[in-house]
Every structure is written in structure tokens, then in C-alpha cells.
Enzyme design. Structure first.
Site, mmCIF file in Angstrom:
data_model
loop_
_atom_site.group_PDB
_atom_site.id
_atom_site.type_symbol
_atom_site.label_atom_id
_atom_site.label_comp_id
_atom_site.label_asym_id
_atom_site.label_seq_id
_atom_site.Cartn_x
_atom_site.Cartn_y
_atom_site.Cartn_z
ATOM 1 N N CYS A 113 -11.060 -2.738 6.938
ATOM 2 C CA CYS A 113 -10.431 -1.849 7.626
ATOM 3 C C CYS A 113 -11.507 -1.626 8.829
ATOM 4 O O CYS A 113 -11.130 -1.236 9.928
ATOM 5 C CB CYS A 113 -10.136 -0.577 6.852
ATOM 6 N N CYS A 209 -8.269 3.649 -0.004
ATOM 7 C CA CYS A 209 -7.837 4.552 0.703
ATOM 8 C C CYS A 209 -6.378 4.587 0.887
ATOM 9 O O CYS A 209 -5.382 5.674 0.974
ATOM 10 C CB CYS A 209 -8.253 4.140 2.381
#
Length: 371
Positions: A113, A209
Site C-alpha cells: 500500500c 487495514c
């Protein structure tokens, strides 16, 4: 209480420069924005939406995070823009993770990410809005040495996030800034509390996440077909059944449901390996079992932060997980994309799919994926 500015960790920007801050709703990015604002820069906030969620999803905090980010932006006096990168996140982060889980490995989505979304998609968007740099609330530091950028550890060793940033390249570092890299977490919370930030006591985000607080197994079941199979000892004895090897990782103890066997001692069982071809989970008994330890590994997908890679063999430090103490090792180049890492001491639960990250002193050199 005034803010102590750690100027050695901050570039000397012109004060009329526009700096975009990835504002997540958490305390770290909030204080990062405050630091920049009080140094006289023009600051804009960017809130990322990386996951399409149902607003009624009890496990998703995105709605509250956005509310907190808006409150902080208003408090500081900066504009806030909401940007949606859910498609890019799915294609470049989540799909990669699914592929890794399906092959029995344990990926680290935060690493991908950072490279693909925060310091690529978000950085590009910041540039389109006229910002010269992107700031985040990461605990790390950037140092410019004659236009070569070095990624350094944070002053707070317990919160250092350089491990998760090891895939960043020279362009990404040159156009990024970590305003709180010189702070301790306790200082950040104290600043937020003193300034009346509503999120000063907000807990840090943990775990993967896109899963949030929901059960990992329940979430993964929505996207991958689980194939139950046998649990075997390292000697090949079948002692139980697993729900799908993608749900387990090396070193795992909980969720095996094989304790209390009359033919075994009282020591707990741990996952030591995953035989993907046979769909078998292999376990051993005891935290200190020798098969849980290894003194070497190979890694692939190598990335070096500096333009010039180090000379080999390289004696340095390494981490195979983020909160691990630095471990002395020797790195040897095998070919263009593979290295062999020999540790000075045996390492517990080295896990395929995770990152091995290399350090020389305080500098993060880069890393690779354990295979």
C-alpha cells in the site's frame, strides 16, 4: 506548550510551498499537519478511501475516520479533499494479497500500500493539486545527501515504520516528508491533547487495514475458497484437521484445536510449515522447538532504496518482522533477483511472503520478499 521542531528531519522548503498531508483521522497524521502549518507552509489535507464499504458495516471505521479528519482539518484551518483509490487498491494491493494467501504465503499489505497507493496514487494526486511534496504521519526520517535520499529510522524505536517503507524509491522519498519522524509517540499525543484534538487518545490502527476488527477467517472466506485438510506433526502423523491453510501462518498457536491429546505432552502446538501441494498444515510442539528456528533464508523481489545497490557480500542488520530487534546477518547475491541471508543467530518463525528488510546503522537499505 509550543511544538519542538526537529529541523534536521525536515527539508528547507520555501514557506509559500504547498504541502499535502495524508490525513487519516489518526493522531499521527493530525500532528504532522499541525507541525507543517505552524512552520508556515500552505497545507492541504487528503483523506484516502481505499476500500468500498457498507456504511452499516460494524467493523469498518472509515466513516468515523473521515469525520475525525474533517474535524482536525477545521481545527487546524486547512482544506480537506476526499480521494477514492479503491480500484487502484484492489488491483495493486488486495489482489496481490489474495494471490499470496492462495499460495500459502503470508503477505504484508501495508508494504505494498505504501509503494502503490500512498506514495504513488496519493502523491500523484497531491502534485495535481499543486503540492510540491506529500507528508504523512509515518515514524521515519528522510535525509538528503547530495541529492541522494536515505530512509532512516524514527527517533522512536518502538514506533519506527521504516520496515513498511522499504519499497520506496528515490523519487518517492525526494517528494515526501515525515514531519513527526523526530518525535516520540508520547510527544505526539501530548501535542494533540494540548491543542485540543478530538483524536488525541484515539488508539492506533492495528492488523490488516482492509479487514479491520473482523475475524480474519471470516473475511478471507468471502474471497477465497477454503480447502480443509490434515494437520500433521513433523514426523507425518495426522493429529487433526484444518479449515484451509490460507488461514494459518508460521509460528501460529491459536486456532489449531489440537491441544489436550492423550498421546502428547502438555506443551502447545505451533505451525511450522505449510505443504501447499498436499494441502497439509505441519505442526510441532513447544515454543522452542528447533524446527521453528532457521539461521538462513532466501529472498526475491529485491529493492534497494539508493540508486546504487550495496556491495556483496554485505554484512548488515535485518528484520523479518516489523517489531523485531535488528539481527546481524550476511547478505549474498545469488542472481539478479535473489539473495541469500545468513543470520548470526537462529531466527524464529521466518515466514514466506513477509519482508526481510536490511539496515546499516540507522539507514534502511531496502529489502525483499522471503521465499
Amino acid at each position: 506548550m509550543g511544538i519542538i521542531f526537529y529541523t534536521t528531519q525536515m527539508p528547507n522548503f520555501e514557506q509559500n510551498q504547498v504541502i499535502a498531508v495524508g490525513l487519516s483521522g489518526g493522531v499521527d497524521s493530525s500532528v504532522a499537519a499541525l507541525v507543517l502549518k505552524e512552520k508556515g507552509y500552505e497545507v492541504i489535507g487528503l483523506f484516502m478511501q481505499n476500500w468500498e464499504t457498507d456504511s452499516k458495516d460494524p467493523f469498518c471505521t472509515a466513516e468515523q475516520d473521515l469525520s475525525d479528519a474533517k474535524a482536525i482539518a477545521d481545527h487546524i484551518g486547512i482544506p480537506l479533499y476526499v480521494v477514492n483509490f479503491s480500484k487502484a487498491y484492489w488491483n495493486h494491493v488486495f489482489q496481490h494479497c489474495l494471490d499470496e494467501f492462495a499460495q500459502g504465503r503470508t503477505p504484508n499489505p501495508d508494504v505494498w500500500c505504501n509503494r502503490e497507493i500512498k506514495f504513488k496514487s496519493l502523491l500523484d494526486h497531491a502534485k495535481k493539486l499543486g503540492a510540491t511534496h506529500l507528508a504523512t504521519g509515518h515514524y521515519a526520517c528522510i535525509q538528503n545527501e547530495n541529492n541522494e535520499y536515505r530512509l532512516l529510522k524514527s527517533n522512536d524505536s518502538h514506533k519506527d515504520q521504516s520496515y513498511f517503507l522499504h519499497l520506496l524509491n528515490q523519487y518517492q522519498l525526494a517528494n515526501s516528508v515525515f514531519p513527526i519522524g523526530g518525535y516520540q509517540k508520547s510527544e505526539v499525543r501530548a501535542i494533540a491533547k494540548k491543542r485540543g484534538f478530538i483524536n488525541h487518545a484515539k488508539k492506533d490502527s492495528t492488523g490488516i487495514c482492509f479487514i479491520g476488527e473482523r475475524k480474519f477467517k471470516d473475511f478471507l472466506n468471502e474471497f477465497l475458497l477454503a480447502q480443509p485438510g490434515n494437520i500433521e506433526t513433523s514426523e507425518g502423523k495426522i493429529i487433526g484437521k484444518h479449515d484451509g491453510i490460507m488461514f494459518y501462518t508460521v509460528g501460529q498457536r491459536k486456532g489449531l484445536h489440537i491441544g489436550g491429546r492423550p498421546d502428547a505432552g502438555e506443551a502447545p502446538w505451533y505451525v511450522v510449515d505449510k505443504d501447499v501441494k498436499r494441502n497439509v498444515l505441519i505442526v510441532v510442539q513447544g515454543y522452542e522447538h528447533p524446527l521453528l528456528y532457521s539461521q538462513e533464508l532466501t529472498c526475491t523481489n529485491l529493492h534497494w532504496i539508493r540508486d546504487t545497490e550495496p556491495s556483496f557480500p554485505l554484512t548488515c542488520k535485518a528484520k523479518t518482522r516489523c517489531r523485531q530487534a535488528d539481527q546481524t546477518c550476511v547478505v549474498t547475491r545469488l542472481d539478479n533477483d535473489h539473495c541469500h541471508v545468513q543470520f548470526e543467530h537462529p531466527q524464529r518463525a521466518i515466514t514466506r511472503g513477509q519482508s526481510v528488510v536490511f539496515y546499516l546503522g540507522n539507514e534502511c537499505l531496502g529489502g525483499g520478499i522471503i521465499n
